[in-house]
Design a protein around this motif. Structure first.
Motif, PDB file in Angstrom:
ATOM      1  N   ARG A   1      14.092  -7.429  22.389  1.00 33.26           N
ATOM      2  CA  ARG A   1      12.966  -8.349  22.180  1.00 33.26           C
ATOM      3  C   ARG A   1      12.409  -8.907  23.488  1.00 33.26           C
ATOM      4  NH1 ARG A   1      15.787 -11.312  17.112  1.00 33.26           N
ATOM      5  NH2 ARG A   1      15.633  -9.532  15.733  1.00 33.26           N
ATOM      6  N   GLY A   2      12.282  -8.039  24.481  1.00 32.58           N
ATOM      7  CA  GLY A   2      11.697  -8.431  25.756  1.00 32.58           C
ATOM      8  C   GLY A   2      12.634  -9.104  26.729  1.00 32.58           C
ATOM      9  N   ASN A   3      13.895  -9.310  26.344  1.00 32.09           N
ATOM     10  CA  ASN A   3      14.894  -9.898  27.236  1.00 32.09           C
ATOM     11  C   ASN A   3      15.899  -8.839  27.648  1.00 32.09           C
ATOM     12  OD1 ASN A   3      14.051 -12.697  27.199  1.00 32.09           O
ATOM     13  ND2 ASN A   3      14.795 -12.760  25.100  1.00 32.09           N
ATOM     14  N   ASP A   4      16.401  -8.929  28.876  1.00 31.96           N
ATOM     15  CA  ASP A   4      17.437  -8.019  29.368  1.00 31.96           C
ATOM     16  C   ASP A   4      18.775  -8.751  29.367  1.00 31.96           C
ATOM     17  OD1 ASP A   4      15.639  -5.952  29.815  1.00 31.96           O
ATOM     18  OD2 ASP A   4      15.212  -6.611  31.853  1.00 31.96           O
ATOM     19  N   TYR A   5      19.797  -8.062  28.880  1.00 34.43           N
ATOM     20  CA  TYR A   5      21.145  -8.620  28.813  1.00 34.43           C
ATOM     21  C   TYR A   5      22.115  -7.682  29.515  1.00 34.43           C
ATOM     22  CZ  TYR A   5      19.220 -11.560  25.148  1.00 34.43           C
ATOM     23  OH  TYR A   5      18.450 -12.447  24.443  1.00 34.43           O
ATOM     24  N   MET A   6      23.065  -8.243  30.217  1.00 38.24           N
ATOM     25  CA  MET A   6      24.155  -7.464  30.799  1.00 38.24           C
ATOM     26  C   MET A   6      25.309  -7.506  29.806  1.00 38.24           C
ATOM     27  SD  MET A   6      26.390  -7.974  34.257  1.00 38.24           S
ATOM     28  CE  MET A   6      25.017  -7.666  35.339  1.00 38.24           C
ATOM     29  N   MET A   7      25.746  -6.340  29.369  1.00 39.98           N
ATOM     30  CA  MET A   7      26.869  -6.218  28.442  1.00 39.98           C
ATOM     31  C   MET A   7      28.076  -5.721  29.237  1.00 39.98           C
ATOM     32  SD  MET A   7      25.277  -7.010  25.628  1.00 39.98           S
ATOM     33  CE  MET A   7      26.480  -6.586  24.386  1.00 39.98           C
ATOM     34  N   PHE A   8      29.242  -6.300  28.988  1.00 36.85           N
ATOM     35  CA  PHE A   8      30.449  -5.919  29.724  1.00 36.85           C
ATOM     36  C   PHE A   8      31.679  -6.394  28.972  1.00 36.85           C
ATOM     37  CE2 PHE A   8      29.010 -10.028  31.057  1.00 36.85           C
ATOM     38  CZ  PHE A   8      30.160 -10.796  31.206  1.00 36.85           C
ATOM     39  N   HIS A   9      32.834  -5.921  29.397  1.00 42.86           N
ATOM     40  CA  HIS A   9      34.080  -6.375  28.784  1.00 42.86           C
ATOM     41  C   HIS A   9      34.834  -7.256  29.768  1.00 42.86           C
ATOM     42  CE1 HIS A   9      36.774  -3.904  31.190  1.00 42.86           C
ATOM     43  NE2 HIS A   9      35.965  -2.865  30.970  1.00 42.86           N
ATOM     44  N   GLY A  10      35.738  -8.028  29.225  1.00 43.97           N
ATOM     45  CA  GLY A  10      36.586  -8.878  30.055  1.00 43.97           C
ATOM     46  C   GLY A  10      37.614  -9.584  29.183  1.00 43.97           C
ATOM     47  N   TYR A  11      38.522 -10.275  29.829  1.00 44.75           N
ATOM     48  CA  TYR A  11      39.555 -11.048  29.144  1.00 44.75           C
ATOM     49  C   TYR A  11      39.213 -12.519  29.265  1.00 44.75           C
ATOM     50  CZ  TYR A  11      41.943  -6.621  29.276  1.00 44.75           C
ATOM     51  OH  TYR A  11      42.254  -5.300  29.114  1.00 44.75           O
ATOM     52  N   ASP A  12      39.359 -13.249  28.161  1.00 50.67           N
ATOM     53  CA  ASP A  12      38.998 -14.663  28.124  1.00 50.67           C
ATOM     54  C   ASP A  12      40.250 -15.532  28.271  1.00 50.67           C
ATOM     55  OD1 ASP A  12      38.090 -17.210  27.576  1.00 50.67           O
ATOM     56  OD2 ASP A  12      36.822 -16.583  25.917  1.00 50.67           O
ATOM     57  N   PRO A  13      40.466 -16.123  29.463  1.00 43.47           N
ATOM     58  CA  PRO A  13      41.671 -16.916  29.674  1.00 43.47           C
ATOM     59  C   PRO A  13      41.715 -18.170  28.811  1.00 43.47           C
ATOM     60  CG  PRO A  13      40.228 -17.066  31.578  1.00 43.47           C
ATOM     61  CD  PRO A  13      39.636 -16.053  30.656  1.00 43.47           C
ATOM     62  N   LYS A  14      40.578 -18.614  28.299  1.00 42.56           N
ATOM     63  CA  LYS A  14      40.546 -19.812  27.451  1.00 42.56           C
ATOM     64  C   LYS A  14      40.776 -19.470  25.975  1.00 42.56           C
ATOM     65  CE  LYS A  14      37.873 -22.597  30.552  1.00 42.56           C
ATOM     66  NZ  LYS A  14      36.753 -23.508  30.730  1.00 42.56           N
ATOM     67  N   ASP A  15      40.966 -18.187  25.681  1.00 43.61           N
ATOM     68  CA  ASP A  15      41.224 -17.727  24.314  1.00 43.61           C
ATOM     69  C   ASP A  15      42.460 -16.836  24.314  1.00 43.61           C
ATOM     70  OD1 ASP A  15      40.912 -17.363  21.599  1.00 43.61           O
ATOM     71  OD2 ASP A  15      39.227 -15.977  21.773  1.00 43.61           O
ATOM     72  N   ASP A  16      43.543 -17.341  24.869  1.00 45.61           N
ATOM     73  CA  ASP A  16      44.832 -16.631  24.947  1.00 45.61           C
ATOM     74  C   ASP A  16      44.737 -15.286  25.649  1.00 45.61           C
ATOM     75  OD1 ASP A  16      46.301 -18.659  23.668  1.00 45.61           O
ATOM     76  OD2 ASP A  16      45.752 -17.876  21.701  1.00 45.61           O
ATOM     77  N   GLY A  17      43.750 -15.114  26.541  1.00 48.99           N
ATOM     78  CA  GLY A  17      43.614 -13.890  27.306  1.00 48.99           C
ATOM     79  C   GLY A  17      43.155 -12.693  26.490  1.00 48.99           C
ATOM     80  N   LEU A  18      42.538 -12.943  25.332  1.00 54.33           N
ATOM     81  CA  LEU A  18      42.097 -11.844  24.476  1.00 54.33           C
ATOM     82  C   LEU A  18      40.930 -11.087  25.095  1.00 54.33           C
ATOM     83  CD1 LEU A  18      42.288 -13.594  20.993  1.00 54.33           C
ATOM     84  CD2 LEU A  18      43.886 -11.935  21.972  1.00 54.33           C
ATOM     85  N   PHE A  19      40.891  -9.796  24.825  1.00 56.56           N
ATOM     86  CA  PHE A  19      39.835  -8.901  25.287  1.00 56.56           C
ATOM     87  C   PHE A  19      38.553  -9.215  24.525  1.00 56.56           C
ATOM     88  CE2 PHE A  19      37.501  -4.906  25.036  1.00 56.56           C
ATOM     89  CZ  PHE A  19      37.470  -4.528  26.358  1.00 56.56           C
ATOM     90  N   ARG A  20      37.444  -9.288  25.237  1.00 58.21           N
ATOM     91  CA  ARG A  20      36.163  -9.611  24.603  1.00 58.21           C
ATOM     92  C   ARG A  20      35.046  -8.742  25.163  1.00 58.21           C
ATOM     93  NH1 ARG A  20      38.041 -11.892  20.528  1.00 58.21           N
ATOM     94  NH2 ARG A  20      38.911 -13.947  20.733  1.00 58.21           N
ATOM     95  N   LEU A  21      34.071  -8.433  24.310  1.00 59.98           N
ATOM     96  CA  LEU A  21      32.813  -7.868  24.752  1.00 59.98           C
ATOM     97  C   LEU A  21      31.890  -9.058  24.968  1.00 59.98           C
ATOM     98  CD1 LEU A  21      31.015  -5.415  25.278  1.00 59.98           C
ATOM     99  CD2 LEU A  21      30.367  -5.483  22.866  1.00 59.98           C
ATOM    100  N   LYS A  22      31.278  -9.122  26.140  1.00 57.62           N
ATOM    101  CA  LYS A  22      30.460 -10.282  26.493  1.00 57.62           C
ATOM    102  C   LYS A  22      29.046  -9.839  26.839  1.00 57.62           C
ATOM    103  CE  LYS A  22      34.411 -12.765  28.378  1.00 57.62           C
ATOM    104  NZ  LYS A  22      34.363 -14.160  27.998  1.00 57.62           N
ATOM    105  N   SER A  23      28.111 -10.774  26.733  1.00 56.00           N
ATOM    106  CA  SER A  23      26.733 -10.510  27.141  1.00 56.00           C
ATOM    107  C   SER A  23      26.194 -11.718  27.882  1.00 56.00           C
ATOM    108  CB  SER A  23      25.859 -10.192  25.930  1.00 56.00           C
ATOM    109  OG  SER A  23      25.728 -11.324  25.108  1.00 56.00           O
TER     110      SER A  23
END
Length: 58
Positions: free
Chosen positions: A20-42
């Protein structure tokens, strides 16, 4: 280039998606504030000048 911080570690395999006309960077990483769980982030990319964009985990 992505740099980890207290909101994401082990960041990688990024790509850019246009929606919708916006650019997003999509990537993976681990969230240390959520017990180090793997997440897909944007992140919304901000265009700072012709041919140059930036995003922030903050």
């Amino acid at each position: 280039m992505l740099h980890g911080n207290s909101r994401g570690i082990g960041l990688g395999h990024n790509s850019v998606v246009r929606e919708r006309g916006n650019d997003y960077m999509m990537f993976h990483g681990y969230d240390p504030k959520d017990d180090g769980l793997f997440r897909l982030k944007s992140l919304l990319l901000t265009h700072v000048r012709e041919g140059c964009s930036q995003a922030s985990l903050n």
